[in-house]
Write a protein that holds these residues in place. Structure first.
Motif, PDB file in Angstrom:
ATOM      1  N   GLY A 276       5.760   8.374  -6.760  1.00 30.72           N
ATOM      2  CA  GLY A 276       7.202   8.379  -5.439  1.00 30.72           C
ATOM      3  C   GLY A 276       6.767   9.817  -4.571  1.00 30.72           C
ATOM      4  N   SER A 277       7.529  10.054  -3.353  1.00 33.93           N
ATOM      5  CA  SER A 277       7.482  10.542  -2.576  1.00 33.93           C
ATOM      6  C   SER A 277       6.526  10.383  -1.320  1.00 33.93           C
ATOM      7  N   ALA A 278       5.406   9.416  -1.789  1.00 36.87           N
ATOM      8  CA  ALA A 278       4.414   9.054  -0.767  1.00 36.87           C
ATOM      9  C   ALA A 278       4.159   7.829  -1.421  1.00 36.87           C
ATOM     10  N   ALA A 279       2.781   7.100  -1.148  1.00 38.10           N
ATOM     11  CA  ALA A 279       2.860   5.985  -0.942  1.00 38.10           C
ATOM     12  C   ALA A 279       1.648   6.058  -2.482  1.00 38.10           C
ATOM     13  N   LEU A 280       1.054   5.223  -2.706  1.00 35.83           N
ATOM     14  CA  LEU A 280       0.597   5.432  -4.179  1.00 35.83           C
ATOM     15  C   LEU A 280      -1.101   4.974  -3.483  1.00 35.83           C
ATOM     16  N   PRO A 281      -2.462   5.253  -3.181  1.00 37.78           N
ATOM     17  CA  PRO A 281      -3.537   4.906  -2.779  1.00 37.78           C
ATOM     18  C   PRO A 281      -3.724   3.474  -4.053  1.00 37.78           C
ATOM     19  N   VAL A 282      -3.784   2.352  -3.344  1.00 32.83           N
ATOM     20  CA  VAL A 282      -4.382   0.580  -4.195  1.00 32.83           C
ATOM     21  C   VAL A 282      -5.668   1.381  -5.359  1.00 32.83           C
ATOM     22  N   HIS A 283      -6.703   1.685  -4.250  1.00 30.36           N
ATOM     23  CA  HIS A 283      -7.454   1.804  -6.264  1.00 30.36           C
ATOM     24  C   HIS A 283      -7.304   2.396  -6.837  1.00 30.36           C
ATOM     25  N   ASP A 284      -6.272   3.833  -6.739  1.00 28.99           N
ATOM     26  CA  ASP A 284      -5.792   4.274  -8.277  1.00 28.99           C
ATOM     27  C   ASP A 284      -5.190   3.918  -8.620  1.00 28.99           C
ATOM     28  N   HIS A 285      -3.920   3.092  -8.136  1.00 33.07           N
ATOM     29  CA  HIS A 285      -3.472   2.124  -8.487  1.00 33.07           C
ATOM     30  C   HIS A 285      -3.882   0.873 -10.106  1.00 33.07           C
ATOM     31  N   ARG A 286      -5.377   0.469  -8.790  1.00 30.47           N
ATOM     32  CA  ARG A 286      -6.449  -0.342  -9.996  1.00 30.47           C
ATOM     33  C   ARG A 286      -7.229   0.746 -11.327  1.00 30.47           C
ATOM     34  N   ARG A 287      -7.603   2.156 -10.509  1.00 30.64           N
ATOM     35  CA  ARG A 287      -8.367   1.811 -11.717  1.00 30.64           C
ATOM     36  C   ARG A 287      -7.758   2.533 -12.497  1.00 30.64           C
TER      37      ARG A 287
ATOM     38  N   GLU B 158       4.670  -9.610 -12.533  1.00 32.47           N
ATOM     39  CA  GLU B 158       3.729  -9.861 -11.588  1.00 32.47           C
ATOM     40  C   GLU B 158       3.654  -7.934 -11.529  1.00 32.47           C
ATOM     41  N   PRO B 159       2.118  -7.473 -11.368  1.00 25.71           N
ATOM     42  CA  PRO B 159       2.384  -6.618 -10.457  1.00 25.71           C
ATOM     43  C   PRO B 159       2.812  -5.665  -9.074  1.00 25.71           C
ATOM     44  N   ARG B 160       2.954  -5.213  -8.708  1.00 25.59           N
ATOM     45  CA  ARG B 160       3.720  -5.093  -7.054  1.00 25.59           C
ATOM     46  C   ARG B 160       2.590  -3.980  -7.033  1.00 25.59           C
ATOM     47  N   THR B 161       1.334  -3.982  -6.809  1.00 28.33           N
ATOM     48  CA  THR B 161       0.519  -3.094  -6.494  1.00 28.33           C
ATOM     49  C   THR B 161       1.138  -3.067  -4.554  1.00 28.33           C
ATOM     50  N   GLY B 162       1.299  -1.999  -4.583  1.00 29.54           N
ATOM     51  CA  GLY B 162       1.009  -0.862  -2.758  1.00 29.54           C
ATOM     52  C   GLY B 162       2.501  -1.739  -2.607  1.00 29.54           C
ATOM     53  N   SER B 163       3.209  -2.687  -3.469  1.00 32.11           N
ATOM     54  CA  SER B 163       4.942  -2.212  -2.673  1.00 32.11           C
ATOM     55  C   SER B 163       5.853  -1.077  -4.006  1.00 32.11           C
TER      56      SER B 163
ATOM     57  N   ASN C 246      16.073   4.022  -3.222  1.00 41.89           N
ATOM     58  CA  ASN C 246      16.948   3.038  -2.345  1.00 41.89           C
ATOM     59  C   ASN C 246      16.100   2.006  -3.151  1.00 41.89           C
ATOM     60  N   THR C 247      14.981   1.649  -3.343  1.00 40.08           N
ATOM     61  CA  THR C 247      14.060   0.144  -3.883  1.00 40.08           C
ATOM     62  C   THR C 247      13.587   1.319  -5.190  1.00 40.08           C
ATOM     63  N   SER C 248      13.071   0.151  -5.797  1.00 41.27           N
ATOM     64  CA  SER C 248      12.158   0.378  -6.892  1.00 41.27           C
ATOM     65  C   SER C 248      11.854  -0.644  -7.737  1.00 41.27           C
ATOM     66  N   VAL C 249      10.078  -0.752  -7.998  1.00 41.07           N
ATOM     67  CA  VAL C 249       9.779  -1.611  -9.106  1.00 41.07           C
ATOM     68  C   VAL C 249      10.421  -1.774 -10.280  1.00 41.07           C
ATOM     69  N   ARG C 250      10.266  -2.904 -10.574  1.00 39.39           N
ATOM     70  CA  ARG C 250      11.324  -2.839 -12.114  1.00 39.39           C
ATOM     71  C   ARG C 250      10.644  -3.039 -13.345  1.00 39.39           C
ATOM     72  N   ALA C 251      11.185  -2.289 -13.807  1.00 40.13           N
ATOM     73  CA  ALA C 251       9.880  -1.982 -15.327  1.00 40.13           C
ATOM     74  C   ALA C 251       9.843  -3.670 -15.667  1.00 40.13           C
ATOM     75  N   ASP C 252      10.256  -4.303 -15.931  1.00 43.65           N
ATOM     76  CA  ASP C 252      10.584  -5.707 -16.366  1.00 43.65           C
ATOM     77  C   ASP C 252       9.611  -6.917 -16.047  1.00 43.65           C
ATOM     78  N   ASP C 253       9.306  -6.481 -14.232  1.00 42.73           N
ATOM     79  CA  ASP C 253       8.946  -7.304 -13.793  1.00 42.73           C
ATOM     80  C   ASP C 253       7.125  -7.995 -14.635  1.00 42.73           C
TER      81      ASP C 253
ATOM     82  N   VAL D 149       4.247   2.607 -11.767  1.00 43.16           N
ATOM     83  CA  VAL D 149       5.242   2.097 -10.630  1.00 43.16           C
ATOM     84  C   VAL D 149       6.673   2.682  -9.749  1.00 43.16           C
ATOM     85  N   GLU D 150       5.777   2.640  -8.380  1.00 44.65           N
ATOM     86  CA  GLU D 150       6.317   2.302  -7.395  1.00 44.65           C
ATOM     87  C   GLU D 150       7.998   2.457  -6.946  1.00 44.65           C
ATOM     88  N   ARG D 151       8.592   3.735  -6.809  1.00 40.01           N
ATOM     89  CA  ARG D 151       9.339   3.097  -6.283  1.00 40.01           C
ATOM     90  C   ARG D 151       9.922   4.840  -4.753  1.00 40.01           C
ATOM     91  N   TYR D 152      11.198   4.016  -3.783  1.00 40.63           N
ATOM     92  CA  TYR D 152      11.249   4.737  -2.870  1.00 40.63           C
ATOM     93  C   TYR D 152      12.402   4.988  -2.670  1.00 40.63           C
TER      94      TYR D 152
END
Length: 488
Positions: free
Chosen positions: A264-275, A305-310, A296-303, A285-288
Motif C-alpha cells: 500500500g501507500s503507492a502503486a506496486l509496479p506490475v512487473h514486481d507483482h508478476r515476479r 482471479e488475480p487483480r494485478t494493478g487493481s 477505502n478499497t482492497s483486493v480481497r484475500a479470497d479473490d 494484495v493491494e489496498r487503497y
C-alpha cells in the motif's frame, strides 16, 4: 464499540507486540499502557515521538485508553515543519522513550518518558477511554495525523475512534484477518499504514505484530519462516524483495508460506507483482487508503482471479464514485474513463484541525474529494492512475494517467525505475515527460525506443515526448516518488 481492543481488556499471556528482541504480552501491554494512561488525565492532546519501538506503540495505546488524542511525530521531520505541527496541535506534553533525544523544536513541551521494561502481566485497571464516560464516544478524536504538506504546511487530519474501528473491521472481512495472524512489517509508526494498520490492526483482532525495526529481506524471511502469516509493505520494499528472490531460496520459501502479502501507500509496479507471483506462488494484495479516509478499497484475500494493478473493490460500508471535473458522476465501468475518486462512509476523518477552510474545500460533510484519479473495470474494481495535481496529464485533448505509462516503462528491460509527469507544451497543452533510472547506467535505453515501447503497449498519444535520465528518483519516508521535486 465499548473498546478498540477487546483482547487488551481481557489481558493474557498471548504475545501482542515484538520489536526486535523486545516483546510484550497482552497482559504486559495492558499494565504498561494503563500506567501511562493514568498520567495523561486532563490532557487535551499529546504528542508521541514515533520511533519504531515498543515505547511508541505503548504510548499510542495509552492515549487511546485514556481518551486523549495523540499526534504522532515523524522523527525525521525538519525543525520548521515540526514547529508548525506543535504550534498547530498544541499538545500538553510529548511521550517518548527514555533514551530518545528530542529536537529543539519540542523543547517547550513537558516530556513524559514511557517505560515498558519490568512490566508484569498485572491486572491494572484500564481507563474507560472516554474522559469520564464508561463507554467511549465513537466520534471522539483518537489521532491527529499530519499530511505530507505537498501544497503548503502539513494539515492535521482528525481521526475519530469510529473511523479506526470501521476500517480495521472492514479489513477483517476483506482479508480474513483473525487473532491467529502474526503480522510482520517494518513501516514507520507516524503514518496510517504503519501505525493504524500495522500496530492497532493486530491489537484489535487479538493477534500479534513483529516489527523489524529496519526493513531487510533477511528479516522478512526470518520472521515469516518463524510463524509470521502476513506481511505489510510499500512498493519500495516489495521491489527489493522481488530483486532478491532469484538468489535467496529461503526468502522465496518464507513468502510462499505466508497467508497474505499486502502492499500500500503507492502503486506496486506490475512487473514486481508478476515476479513475486512467479517465484513464490503468492500474489501481493493491494489496498487503497488515505490519511483522511483510512482504508477505502482492497483486493480481497479470497479473490479467485488475480487483480494485478487493481486496488480492488470498495470495502464494506464505503461508498465510492468517480466524477468529472465539473462534479458530474461517471456511471460507466469501462476500464477507460478517468475520474476523480470521491468516498463517503464511517472510515472518514472529521476534518482538519484548525482548518475549516481546508476541510470545506475537500469534504462537504458527506463526500470526500480525494484528488486521486482512477478508472473502474467492468467488475467494479478500481485502478488508480495517479493524483490530480501531479499525475493527470491533459495532452492533445486526452486525459492520461501517469501510472499506466510508468507501468509500461517498467516493463522495458532497460528501465529500473520510472516516473512520469507533464509539462506545458504550446501544441499539446501538456507533453508527457518520462524520468528514467536505467538498469545499466552506462547504456541507458534510447528515448525513441522508450517512446515506441509505450506506444506499442498503450496508445500512440500516451508515449513520452521527453525522456530525462536520473541516478535515483526522489522518494519520501514511505517510498512514494516526490514528483514535485522533478523538474527540467
Amino acid at each position: 464499540m465499548s473498546s478498540l481492543f477487546p483482547a487488551l481488556d481481557a489481558g493474557s499471556e498471548r504475545p501482542a507486540l515484538r520489536f526486535g528482541d523486545r516483546s510484550l504480552t497482552y497482559g504486559e501491554l495492558r499494565s504498561a499502557a494503563a500506567a501511562t494512561a493514568a498520567r495523561l488525565d486532563g490532557a487535551e492532546r499529546v504528542a508521541v515521538w514515533a520511533t519504531p519501538t515498543l515505547e511508541t506503540a505503548v504510548a499510542v495505546v495509552a492515549a487511546l485508553l485514556a481518551g486523549v488524542p495523540a499526534v504522532p511525530l515523524n522523527p525525521r521531520t525538519g525543525g520548521r515543519e515540526l514547529t508548525h505541527i506543535v504550534t498547530d496541535s498544541r499538545p500538553a506534553l510529548v511521550l517518548a522513550a527514555p533514551e530518545d533525544e528530542l529536537p529543539h523544536a519540542l523543547g517547550g513541551l513537558e516530556r513524559l518518558d514511557v517505560t515498558v521494561t519490568g512490566t508484569s502481566t498485572g491486572t491494572g485497571a484500564v481507563p474507560p477511554g472516554g474522559k469520564g464516560s464508561g463507554v467511549p464516544d465513537p466520534e471522539a478524536p483518537a489521532l491527529v495525523v499530519y499530511t505530507s504538506g505537498t501544497t503548503g504546511p502539513p494539515k492535521g487530519a482528525v481521526l475519530p475512534r469510529r473511523a479506526i474501528a470501521a476500517s480495521l473491521d472492514a479489513l477483517e472481512d476483506a482479508w480474513g484477518w483473525t487473532s491467529a495472524d502474526v503480522l510482520v512489517h517494518a513501516l514507520p509508526l507516524f503514518h496510517v499504514h504503519g501505525l493504524i494498520l500495522g500496530v492497532l490492526g493486530p491489537l484489535r483482532r487479538g493477534g500479534s505484530v513483529r516489527h523489524l525495526g529496519r526493513f531487510t529481506t533477511g528479516g522478512v524471511a526470518r520472521e515469516l519462516a518463524a510463524g509470521g502469516t502476513m506481511l505489510f509493505g510499500v512498493p519500495t520494499m516489495y521491489h527489493r524483495v522481488a530483486e532478491a528472490l532469484d538468489d535467496d531460496p529461503q526468502l522465496a520459501k518464507a513468502l510462499a508460506g505466508a497467508r497474505l502479502l499486502v502492499s500500500g501507500s503507492a502503486a506496486l509496479p506490475v512487473h514486481d507483482h508478476r515476479r513475486i507471483a512467479a517465484l513464490t506462488g503468492r500474489r501481493v494484495v493491494e489496498r487503497y487508503g488515505m490519511t483522511e479516509t483510512l482504508m477505502n478499497t482492497s483486493v480481497r484475500a479470497d479473490d479467485v482471479e488475480p487483480r494485478t494493478g487493481s486496488v480492488g473493490v470498495p470495502l464494506p460500508g464505503v461508498d465510492l464514485r468517480l466524477v468529472e471535473d465539473d462534479g458530474t458522476e461517471i456511471t460507466v465501468y469501462d476500464g477507460e474513463t478517468v475520474g476523480e475518486i470521491q468516498v463517503r462512509g464511517p472510515n472518514l476523518f472529521t476534518g482538519y484541525l484548525n482548518r475549516p477552510d481546508a476541510t470545506a474545500a475537500a469534504f462537504d460533510g458527506d463526500w470526500f474529494r480525494t484528488g486521486d484519479m482512477a478508472v473502474r473495470d467492468t467488475d467494479g474494481s478500481v485502478r488508480i492512475v495517479g493524483r490530480r495535481a501531479t499525475d493527470l496529464i491533459k495532452s492533445g485533448g486526452f486525459k492520461i494517467g501517469a501510472g499506466e505509462i510508468e507501468n509500461a516503462l517498467l516493463d522495458h528491460p532497460g528501465v529500473r525505475e520510472a516516473a512520469v509527469t507533464g509539462e506545458p507544451d504550446p501544441d499539446l497543452g501538456e507533453r508527457i515527460v518520462a524520468w528514467i533510472v536505467p538498469a545499466d547506467r552506462d547504456a541507458p535505453p534510447a528515448a525513441e525506443d522508450l517512446a515506441d515501447h509505450v506506444a506499442a503497449q498503450l496508445a500512440p498519444h500516451k508515449r513520452p515526448r521527453t525522456v530525462r535520465y536520473l541516478d535515483v528518483l526522489p522518494r519520501n519516508d514511505m517510498g512514494k516518488i516526490m514528483k514535485r521535486a522533478l523538474h527540467g
